[in-house]
Each structure stands twice: as C-alpha cells, then as structure tokens.
Scaffold this active site. Structure first.
Site, short mmCIF file in Angstrom:
data_model
loop_
_atom_site.label_atom_id
_atom_site.label_comp_id
_atom_site.label_asym_id
_atom_site.label_seq_id
_atom_site.Cartn_x
_atom_site.Cartn_y
_atom_site.Cartn_z
N CYS A 17 -41.97 -10.10 -12.52
CA CYS A 17 -43.00 -9.97 -13.45
C CYS A 17 -43.80 -9.02 -13.50
O CYS A 17 -44.22 -8.58 -12.60
CB CYS A 17 -43.69 -11.26 -13.76
SG CYS A 17 -42.87 -12.92 -13.67
N GLU A 20 -50.89 -14.46 10.99
CA GLU A 20 -50.57 -15.55 12.23
C GLU A 20 -49.58 -16.53 11.55
O GLU A 20 -48.88 -17.13 12.52
CB GLU A 20 -51.80 -16.44 12.48
CG GLU A 20 -51.67 -17.23 13.61
CD GLU A 20 -53.13 -17.89 13.93
OE1 GLU A 20 -53.81 -18.28 14.82
OE2 GLU A 20 -53.44 -18.95 12.74
#
Ligand code: XMP
Length: 477
Positions: free
Chosen positions: A305, A467
C-alpha cells in the site's frame, strides 16, 4: 493547536503475559466469527488481491480452516467459474456432477477436464441417463485423441451405483468393499441424481479443520466494488452459491458504500455482506447501522500500500482495529483486521485489539497456491505481489471493461513487487496457527473471545522493539 491523538500499530506494543493454566498450546481453540452467521476454524482470511486469491488459494485455505476471498479483477463469467471450482472441490454429495456426451472426442474432453479441474466425468446424453464413467485411468489406454468417449469409458454394466437415498456413510462402506473411486447415484430410470467420490472421503480425513457448508462443500467468499458491473457480479456470485460477498473499496466510509449496501442487500438475500475498508469508530458505527455483517478494517497498512503516502490519510492499524471493534462488538458485528500483518505475533495483537479474524495479503503471496507464475533469477525464485490499486491492476480492469478510467488518469495507491517464492501455503498457515496458539497460552486464553478479553497491551520504545527480535547474533535459521 488542537490536540492530536496518538495512534499505534502492532510493532508499538506487546501483550503482557498472564498466569496460564495451559499444559500445551493445543488446548487453544482458534474457532472464530467471520461474519454474524459464519464461523471459521482459524482466524485467517486470504486477501481479495489478484496476486493472492483465486480458487486454488481459496480451496487450500478453507481446507486448513480459514477462508479465501476471490478477487474481482476478472470477467463475471470467470469469477463465477472460480466460485464453482471451490464449491466442487469437495462435498458430501455432488448434486450436479459434470457429465460428458459419449460422442465427444478425447481431445475435447481433455480440455474440458482441465478447465473444470476434476479427475473424471460421468458419461450421459442430454437426458442425463448414466452410460458410463470416464476416469483418468481410461485415458491411459486410449489409442489417440480422436477416439470417442464411448470407446474408452467404463460402461454402466461394470459400474457400482447408489440411489437417491444413499448416504455418505453408506458410500464409505461401498468404497471400502468394492475398491472403487466414484459412486454415481441414479434414480429408477438410471438418471444421474448425484455423485460421491472417494476423494471427498479422503479430504474429510486429511483436513479435519476444513470449513464446510451444509452440503460439505468448502466455504468461499468473493469481492465486488461499488461501480460498474458490481450488482450483476454480486447476483451471479450469489447464484453460484458463494458464501459471503465482500464489498471492498479503498474508502469504505463513503456515500458510495452506503448506496451499494442498500442495493446489494436486495440482491444478496441471505448471503452475508462484509464491508470495508474503514479505520474509525464512526465508520464502524454507521456501517453496522447500515446492516454490515462484518467490517474490514485497515486504511493503508498493507505491504504493497502507498495510500498513506499518496493521500496523507490512514490510521495506524492497531488503533484502527481497537476503535472499530470497540463499536462493532456492541452490534455483534465481527471485525477483520486487514493488512499490515507480518508475523504471527501481529495476529495475536490484532485479535487482542478486538479483531475476530485477520486478512493476509503479502504473507500469502508468493506461495504455490497464489495466482501467477514462479520466476527464476539466478538461484532464487519469485512471484509477483501487487496492490489492487496499482497501475497493473488498473490496466487489467480496463482490459475487462470494468472501469472506464484512462490510464493516464490513474493515480496508483499500491505498488507491484516481487516476493520470494515460499512453497505451499500449508506450512505458512501451520506456523501462524502455532504462533497464535502460543500467544493464547501466554494470556491464558482458551478461545478467541478470551484472547480479546484477556489482552492487556504495553507500549514499547524503539529499544524495546530492538530487544524483541533476535539481536546481537547472526541468525542461521
Ligand atoms: P498485507 O499487509 O497483508 O495487506 O499485504 C493486504 C491488504 O492491503 C490492502 N491493499 C491495498 N491497499 N493500495 C492500498 O492502499 C493497494 O493497492 C492495495 N491492494 C491491497 C487490502 O486491504 C489487502 O487485503
């Protein structure tokens, strides 16, 4: 300056783990609502993009427990054929089996068999009185393409047949006893009234999660727009017994959509209507009031998109899903989170945000079941994945006279791309459902409804995001 609210997407949040009573993630039940009346067994819907869903994808996904929504960038006749292919892929009893005239030449039959995608045909004239069966085995012993069907078929004298009252369970026993593959059902005048195949029995055993209608046929959806031939298309799709119609336009919160819903309601009768795409609570409320049976939520999150870039409009997907589903649940209207899913964790988050199912485009493009050919570049294989609002699709629509727009007037809101060839869709679905079930176990959710209730999000920082993935190592698998 007016207050500008913050909107988030999947990567901005994580779900807080809760104490869990799970012994195994297999305890999680993934059955969910696609629409007010239709349930599916896994919360996965394939996108109605022309590089994602035609009958092959729809058949496989329905067998695995989800549902495919056929795209609309083809003629109405082709669209109807695609629905029929899914509906004929398996059933308890085929009530209207394909027949072939005994005078036809093998050459013509081969083309016919290929176009309808079946392995054998009942032989009969127009009166539909059974004369024999033509199976792929018979072709092996044909002397050439110009022999007639009647010369190579297995004649009725050698066939085991059932009657109009034969049940699926009785058929199973007949197959086992006589080691046959097809059981034609005939009335007292030997007129064909149905067909049961051993393939259908095999499919039931092989795909226990399959989503079926009352006749044991796979469920399938198809999309329409709000312009041009959409009413005729919807009418023909409903006649072909499609299970759900998806009214799919880029900006579903529009007068065009409300107008289309009114007209489609008359045409579609009991067939359910999914409408979209939307990204706000207001749109959800008004479309629920207008009679939507499910909402498709997502403006601009998809892999291919560029709506947000071209128009500056859209809402990050997690917020859009939360807003829309917050309203939709008061109406008992299920929500499909459409676009932006890149990993199984995103599906868990989408459902945690209130969605009942997710629609996948990019993740299912590039599989064996997606339309299009596999291209090879060096030692790598690819397939095409393109947006429905891309230039190529606009061109395709023009070719089938679906839209009068001149090509130089087209402002694409989607791109065309290549994606790595991924092999069969089954492996992807297995990975995704495994991930969803694990996510459910972390939140002690035994059902989709529980996952919706139990989810508590935390917002994370860029560091938290970093992380969250494998880091500081070179992943080798
Ligand atoms: P994913 O992320 O699963 O998204 O690939 C699939 C969804 O993207 C939407 N879609 C488009 N959106 N321009 C857009 O802005 C386009 O050309 C386009 N084509 C598809 C659609 O909702 C699909 O299900």
């Amino acid at each position: 300056m007016k207050h500008i609210p913050l909107a988030l997407t999947y990567d901005d949040v994580l779900i807080i783990p809760k104490r869990s009573s799970f012994k195994s993630r297999s305890e999680a039940q993934t059955k969910t609502k696609l629409t007010k009346k239709i349930d599916i067994n896994i919360p996965i819907v394939s996108s109605n993009m022309d590089s994602v869903t035609e009958s092959k994808m729809a058949i496989k996904l329905a067998r695995l427990g989800g549902i495919g929504i056929l795209h609309r960038f083809m003629t109405i006749e082709d669209n109807v054929e695609e629905v029929k292919k899914v509906k004929r892929a398996q059933s308890y009893i085929i009530s209207d089996p394909y027949i072939i005239d005994p005078e036809k030449k093998i050459e013509e039959v081969k083309t016919f068999i290929q176009s309808v995608g079946v392995s054998g045909l009942l032989v009969a004239r127009e009166d539909r009185k059974l004369l024999g069966i033509l199976s792929s085995r018979d072709f092996m012993f044909a002397n050439g393409d110009y022999e007639k069907v009647s010369e190579i078929m297995t004649p009725k004298e050698k066939l085991i047949v059932g009657n109009p009252e034969t049940t699926f369970e009785e058929a199973k026993k007949i197959f086992a006893k006589h080691k046959i593959e097809k059981l034609p059902l005939v009335d007292d005048n030997y007129r064909i009234v149905g067909l049961i195949t051993s393939d259908d029995i095999r499919h039931l055993v092989k795909y226990p999660m399959a989503v079926n209608d009352k006749q044991g046929r796979l469920l399938v959806g198809a999309s329409v727009g709000v312009h041009g031939d959409y009413l005729e298309r919807a009418q023909e799709l409903v006649k072909a017994e499609v299970d759900v119609i998806v009214v799919d336009i880029a900006h579903g919160h529009s007068d065009l959509m409300f107008n289309a819903i009114c007209k489609l309601r008359d045409i579609c009768g009991q067939t359910e209507l999914i409408v979209g795409n939307i990204a706000t609570a207001k749109a959800a409320e008004e479309l629920c009031e207008a009679g939507a049976d499910a909402l498709k939520v997502g403006v601009g999150p998809g892999t291919i998109c560029i709506t947000r870039i071209v128009t500056g409009c859209g809402v990050p997907q997690l917020t859009a899903v939360m807003e829309a589903s917050g309203v939709a649940k008061h109406y008992g209207v299920p929500v499909i989170a459409d676009g932006g899913i890149q990993k199984s964790g995103d599906i868990v988050k989408a459902i945690g945000a209130g969605a009942d199912t997710v629609m996948l485009g990019g993740m299912l493009a590039g599989t064996s079941e997606s339309p299009g050919v596999v291209m090879t570049k060096g030692d790598k294989k690819f397939k095409v994945c393109r947006g429905s609002a891309s230039f190529t699709v606009a061109n395709r629509r023009k070719k089938i006279k679906q839209e009068g727009k001149k090509l130089n007037e087209v402002v694409p809101e989607g791109v065309e791309s290549i994606v790595p060839y991924k092999g069969g869709v089954k492996d992807i679905i297995n990975q995704l459902t495994g991930g969803i079930k694990s996510g459910m176990s972390y939140t002690n959710s035994h059902s989709i409804a529980e996952l919706q209730r139990n989810t508590e999000f935390v917002r994370i920082s860029g560091a938290g995001q970093k992380e969250s993935g494998a880091h500081d190592v070179k992943a080798i698998t």
